[in-house]
Design a protein around this motif. Structure first.
Motif, PDB file in Angstrom:
ATOM      1  N   LYS A  73       0.821  -1.215   0.000  1.00  0.00           N
ATOM      2  CA  LYS A  73       0.000   0.000   0.000  1.00  0.00           C
ATOM      3  C   LYS A  73       0.853   1.263   0.000  1.00  0.00           C
ATOM      4  O   LYS A  73       0.562   2.225  -0.717  1.00  0.00           O
ATOM      5  CB  LYS A  73      -0.916   0.001   1.232  1.00  0.00           C
ATOM      6  CG  LYS A  73      -1.862   1.191   1.278  1.00  0.00           C
ATOM      7  CD  LYS A  73      -2.783   1.126   2.480  1.00  0.00           C
ATOM      8  CE  LYS A  73      -2.038   1.456   3.759  1.00  0.00           C
ATOM      9  NZ  LYS A  73      -2.972   1.615   4.912  1.00  0.00           N
ATOM     10  N   GLU A  74       1.938   1.250   0.788  1.00  0.00           N
ATOM     11  CA  GLU A  74       2.795   2.430   0.849  1.00  0.00           C
ATOM     12  C   GLU A  74       3.440   2.726  -0.499  1.00  0.00           C
ATOM     13  O   GLU A  74       3.624   3.890  -0.875  1.00  0.00           O
ATOM     14  CB  GLU A  74       3.885   2.235   1.916  1.00  0.00           C
ATOM     15  CG  GLU A  74       3.382   2.185   3.336  1.00  0.00           C
ATOM     16  CD  GLU A  74       2.847   0.823   3.743  1.00  0.00           C
ATOM     17  OE1 GLU A  74       2.369   0.686   4.881  1.00  0.00           O
ATOM     18  OE2 GLU A  74       2.923  -0.123   2.919  1.00  0.00           O
ATOM     19  N   ARG A  76       2.162   1.938  -3.465  1.00  0.00           N
ATOM     20  CA  ARG A  76       1.135   2.386  -4.414  1.00  0.00           C
ATOM     21  C   ARG A  76       0.665   3.805  -4.122  1.00  0.00           C
ATOM     22  O   ARG A  76       0.452   4.598  -5.043  1.00  0.00           O
ATOM     23  CB  ARG A  76      -0.065   1.434  -4.376  1.00  0.00           C
ATOM     24  CG  ARG A  76       0.249   0.004  -4.808  1.00  0.00           C
ATOM     25  CD  ARG A  76      -1.035  -0.773  -5.057  1.00  0.00           C
ATOM     26  NE  ARG A  76      -1.927  -0.725  -3.913  1.00  0.00           N
ATOM     27  CZ  ARG A  76      -1.906  -1.598  -2.905  1.00  0.00           C
ATOM     28  NH1 ARG A  76      -1.018  -2.591  -2.908  1.00  0.00           N
ATOM     29  NH2 ARG A  76      -2.765  -1.502  -1.899  1.00  0.00           N
ATOM     30  N   THR A  77       0.523   4.132  -2.833  1.00  0.00           N
ATOM     31  CA  THR A  77      -0.020   5.444  -2.462  1.00  0.00           C
ATOM     32  C   THR A  77       1.053   6.474  -2.159  1.00  0.00           C
ATOM     33  O   THR A  77       0.759   7.671  -2.096  1.00  0.00           O
ATOM     34  CB  THR A  77      -0.919   5.303  -1.222  1.00  0.00           C
ATOM     35  OG1 THR A  77      -0.130   4.854  -0.108  1.00  0.00           O
ATOM     36  CG2 THR A  77      -2.046   4.304  -1.488  1.00  0.00           C
TER      37      THR A  77
END
Length: 242
Positions: A73-74, A76-77
């Protein structure tokens, strides 16, 4: 539970840590100055947003490097959430990322230890921020920052032990067995705090800390002295009144 190895590993030695000269990390070259990452720090109303150049975050922390350059997630975001760190502490961390210095931590700010009306002593306000900063640096695998913070903690410990007593619970909740921060605070309190503190303020000291404290005291007693004390025990000293 405290292990016997702690005594042999220097649990009774409160000398300023001898830090090895580590290889300096080459500062970022700003090859990608437009690449930014976002940190969401704190909880609830205390939450703050920090935007940092990705090169700085990734250059000094292998944890952040792996997170921001991954499929998680880190990655991708390009956003990293840290709930267990105070925004004020993280602000100091960001300043260190850019300057590699902790000169902005002042010694002229004070806070009052509010245990009760009798036990109120002026101590350095920034102590908890330094402790939190050390814990954050450990989580992000930045030993250079941990060692810089330890030097500051040692300076505070030379004149005042009370802020460390107040934050023993925090240290034990956020560090692992054999943590050098635990070892530091145990040795500091062992040789600086009066014995009355332990009964007067038991809520300040978690069970694990007391076990470590016993280990330090036990290791500090020479074998011959311990043997003499043991063999000189008089049973009549422990009789009850008939």
């Amino acid at each position: 539970m405290a292990s016997d190895s702690w005594a042999s590993d220097g649990w009774g030695d409160l000398q300023l840590p001898k830090l090895s000269i580590s290889k300096k990390i080459k500062p970022p070259e700003f090859s990608s100055p437009t690449q930014l990452v976002t940190f969401v720090v704190g909880k609830g109303k205390e939450k703050e947003i920090f935007v940092v150049h990705k090169e700085h975050a990734c250059r000094y922390s292998p944890v952040l490097d792996k997170a921001f350059n991954s499929e998680f997630k880190e990655g991708r975001t390009q956003k990293y959430e840290i709930e267990d760190t105070n925004p004020d502490t993280f602000r100091i961390f960001v300043q260190w990322l850019y300057s590699q210095k902790l000169t902005h931590i002042h010694y002229d700010e004070h806070w009052e230890l509010e245990v009760d009306d009798v036990h109120k002593i002026d101590c350095t306000k920034g102590t908890i921020s330094r402790i939190e900063l050390w814990v954050l640096a450990e989580k992000l695998l930045i030993p250079q920052l941990q060692n810089e913070v330890m030097r500051l903690l040692r300076l505070v410990g030379r004149t005042c032990v009370h802020p460390f007593e107040r934050h023993v619970n925090y240290i034990y909740q956020n560090t692992a067995d054999n943590s050098v921060l635990r070892r530091f605070v145990v040795n500091l309190i062992a040789w600086a705090a009066p014995s009355s503190e332990y009964k007067q303020y038991p809520h300040l000291y978690p069970h694990e800390f007391l076990l470590d404290l016993v280990t330090v005291f036990s290791a500090a007693v020479p074998p011959r002295t311990a043997a003499n004390k043991r063999y000189r025990l008089d049973d009549t000293d422990y009789f009850v009144e008939e």
